[in-house]
Design an enzyme around this catalytic site. Structure first.
Site, PDB file in Angstrom:
ATOM      1  N   GLU A 264       0.884  -1.313   0.084  1.00 30.53           N
ATOM      2  CA  GLU A 264      -0.031  -0.063   0.148  1.00 30.53           C
ATOM      3  C   GLU A 264       0.959   1.115  -0.014  1.00 30.53           C
ATOM      4  OE1 GLU A 264      -2.813  -0.012   3.141  1.00 30.53           O
ATOM      5  OE2 GLU A 264      -2.663  -2.107   3.335  1.00 30.53           O
ATOM      6  N   ARG A 492       6.175 -13.714   8.443  1.00 28.15           N
ATOM      7  CA  ARG A 492       6.626 -12.237   7.963  1.00 28.15           C
ATOM      8  C   ARG A 492       8.258 -12.117   8.837  1.00 28.15           C
ATOM      9  NH1 ARG A 492       3.186  -7.870   9.582  1.00 28.15           N
ATOM     10  NH2 ARG A 492       4.642  -6.403  10.261  1.00 28.15           N
ATOM     11  N   LYS A 502       4.239   0.020   8.986  1.00 21.32           N
ATOM     12  CA  LYS A 502       4.245   1.426   8.617  1.00 21.32           C
ATOM     13  C   LYS A 502       3.333   2.462   9.208  1.00 21.32           C
ATOM     14  CE  LYS A 502       3.633  -0.093   4.202  1.00 21.32           C
ATOM     15  NZ  LYS A 502       2.914  -0.197   3.070  1.00 21.32           N
TER      16      LYS A 502
HETATM   17  N1  LIG Z   1      -1.602 -10.154   0.090  1.00 21.05           N
HETATM   18  C1  LIG Z   1      -0.792  -9.400   0.394  1.00 21.05           C
HETATM   19  O1  LIG Z   1       0.584  -9.415   0.174  1.00 21.05           O
HETATM   20  C2  LIG Z   1      -0.982  -8.258   1.242  1.00 21.05           C
HETATM   21  C3  LIG Z   1      -0.662  -6.971   0.624  1.00 21.05           C
HETATM   22  C4  LIG Z   1      -1.124  -5.607   1.086  1.00 21.05           C
HETATM   23  N2  LIG Z   1      -1.201  -4.653   0.251  1.00 21.05           N
HETATM   24  C5  LIG Z   1      -0.189  -5.305   2.365  1.00 21.05           C
HETATM   25  O2  LIG Z   1       0.770  -4.573   1.973  1.00 21.05           O
HETATM   26  O3  LIG Z   1      -0.223  -5.538   3.483  1.00 21.05           O
END
Ligand SMILES: NC(=O)CC[C@H](N)C(=O)O
Length: 529
Positions: A264, A492, A502
């Protein structure tokens, strides 16, 4: 030791009749509320002599007493439950829990038929019935289970126990049955199912040196050659409900791997993203495929131009070249059309409930109560379609209307299947690319899988927080009968001692707690660079 009080003696005598030993007695005596509750319960019933009560009864009454210690007799309703236990109508802990929930929520007297239904009274499970119902569930969720393999065991069991009649089955038998059927479906565990390998232990003897092998060379591509990334399907391996969609997909990609990195644009990337970038770009490159950089720009309120540039620069700094740079907003028109399509297929509806109402429908404050569907869910599709157009045309303010997906509110144990929002009205900042063309914006849950599908992604790799989303991802692609990419999840990267979000970093920056996004105390990639 002092003499027992008459109250203690009374409890001791009855606990013996119930086959409850010393330990539960001590525990009951230690807690005043529990002791008082037991006294009340026992004074209302006449127990046969020792050995005359089924062994399970004591444990069930004990669960009942503990769970009602704060509500007292509930106007005689607890006594009703006690008798149901003694008569053998309630045979399991799950039934007693349901009974407690029932009497806590019921105003006035117990309605016997309602009670029996809520508590599964009279539902018997023969081994054949158990087998049949587990089989039906596994059959229906086969694709998800095949994707998750043995990781599906716990979620399957939990769903069966919370959302189906099987919650009344003896838990040990249910577990055995699920075990057996998954084993029959999946076959022996293979390397994809193995738990992560243990690191070899450091040599214990003092002074011992680790053995070093000369010429030991570690492949640069090791992360793609073993473990999670090595176990992923080949392009074409993700099963489709419309087989022709796979043909078209393979024609478009030539059978190559296509991935995407979808941030994003609402902040600078941090060290955690370097893993996402390496996995998505690296996996594609390793297989001779391509990776998109796709900005997930569906929330104009949080997005800024400078983040777009910074994100692209960091990807390149890490040594990767995007195949194409795309934006979720490239697809706003197509997404809108698919939303209409969803409504026409009677798989979406316009809902006017408030956030609190939706939360209640999802099982209350902590999602524990019974779930229910809202009154808008079954409105005619024509009406929803008209209201969706009204939303688009600006006739609603934010929160007055939304498009929800008609998923599986009542039977699924997965919150991602509880009629998620697909579109909402936003009237804040103009969108950085589409300006004020749109008054409605698609959510992540609606947008992500569809954009993956449009871009012919073969592997949609994301972090494990999205595991539950895999089911809604598949549901939406299948509901619209379009090509369904395969989502898979990796852990993650987390560092302790710093902030890895973020949104939170943005607060530190805007609050002036750090010098900026590139303050070296932050693990943003611009700071590291
Ligand atoms: N499916 C994903 O990889 C998530 C993407 C999402 N836009 C994020 O940044 O968290």
């Amino acid at each position: 030791m002092s003499e027992p009080t008459p109250e203690e003696a009374f409890l001791a005598e009855n606990f013996a009749k119930l086959g409850l030993g010393e330990k539960p007695l001590k525990e009951a005596l230690r807690n005043k509320k529990i002791a008082a509750a037991w006294n009340e319960v026992l004074s209302e019933i006449e127990l046969p002599e020792e050995g005359g009560v089924d062994a399970k009864v004591g444990a069930l009454l004990s669960a009942l007493v503990t769970a009602t210690k704060d509500v007292g007799g509930a106007d005689g309703k607890r006594a009703f439950v006690v008798n149901a236990v003694l008569e053998g109508k309630l045979k399991s802990k799950a039934q007693v829990e349901a009974a407690v929930k029932y009497i806590k929520g019921k105003k006035g007297d117990v309605d016997v038929a309602e009670f029996d239904k809520e508590c599964g009274v009279g539902i018997e499970f023969t081994p054949e019935k158990l087998e049949k119902e587990v089989r039906a569930y596994i059959e229906e969720h086969k694709n998800t289970i095949l994707g998750q393999r043995y990781k599906a065991f716990t979620p399957t069991l939990v769903t069966l126990k919370t959302s189906t009649d099987l919650k009344w089955a003896p838990p040990a038998d249910l577990k055995k049955e699920v075990d057996a059927q998954l084993a029959a479906l999946l076959g022996p565990k293979d390397e994809c199912d193995a738990p992560p390998k243990k690191q070899p232990k450091a040599p214990a003897a003092a002074g011992a040196k680790p053995v070093k092998t000369e010429n030991e060379e570690i492949s640069k591509n090791r992360m793609f050659e073993e473990g999670f990334l090595a176990g992923l399907h080949r392009p074409g391996g993700n099963e489709q409900i419309v087989p022709e969609n796979m043909e078209a997909h393979l024609n478009a990609t030539g059978g190559r791997v296509f991935t995407r990195f979808p941030p994003e644009p609402n902040g600078y990337l941090h060290i955690g993203h370097s893993k996402a970038i390496t996995i998505n770009f690296g996996f594609a490159r390793y297989h001779g495929g391509e990776c998109y950089l796709r900005y997930d720009d569906t929330n104009p309120e949080a997005e800024e131009e400078r983040y777009f540039t910074a994100i692209r620069e960091i990807v390149e700094w890490l040594g990767f070249q995007p195949y194409k740079i795309t934006y979720a907003s490239d697809h706003f028109q197509r997404l809108y059309e698919l939303a209409e399509d969803l409504i026409k297929r009677d798989k979406g509806y316009i809902c006017h409930c408030s956030a609190e109402e939706v939360n209640l429908q999802r099982g209350g404050k902590d999602n524990r109560g019974p779930r229910f569907e809202c009154k808008h869910r079954n409105r005619p599709t024509e009406e929803s379609l008209q209201e969706f157009r009204n939303m688009r045309d600006g006739k609603y303010k934010p929160k007055e209307a939304m498009l929800r997906m008609k998923q599986d509110m009542l039977n699924s144990g997965n919150p991602q299947m509880w009629d998620l929002t697909a579109y909402r009205v936003l009237d804040g900042a103009p969108h950085h690319r589409t300006g004020d063309e749109w008054k409605i914006y698609p959510t992540y849950d609606f947008t992500h899988c569809l954009c993956d599908s449009f871009e012919n992604i073969s592997h949609s790799l994301c972090t494990t927080e999205f595991i539950n989303s895999r089911e809604s991802y598949d549901w939406l692609c299948n509901a619209l009968e379009i090509y369904r990419p395969q989502q898979r999840e990796y852990g993650r990267l987390n560092l302790t001692g710093t902030i890895m979000s973020k949104r939170k970093i943005a607060k530190l920056v805007s609050g002036g707690y750090v010098r900026g996004w590139n303050d070296p105390r932050l693990y943003t990639l611009v700071a590291i660079r």
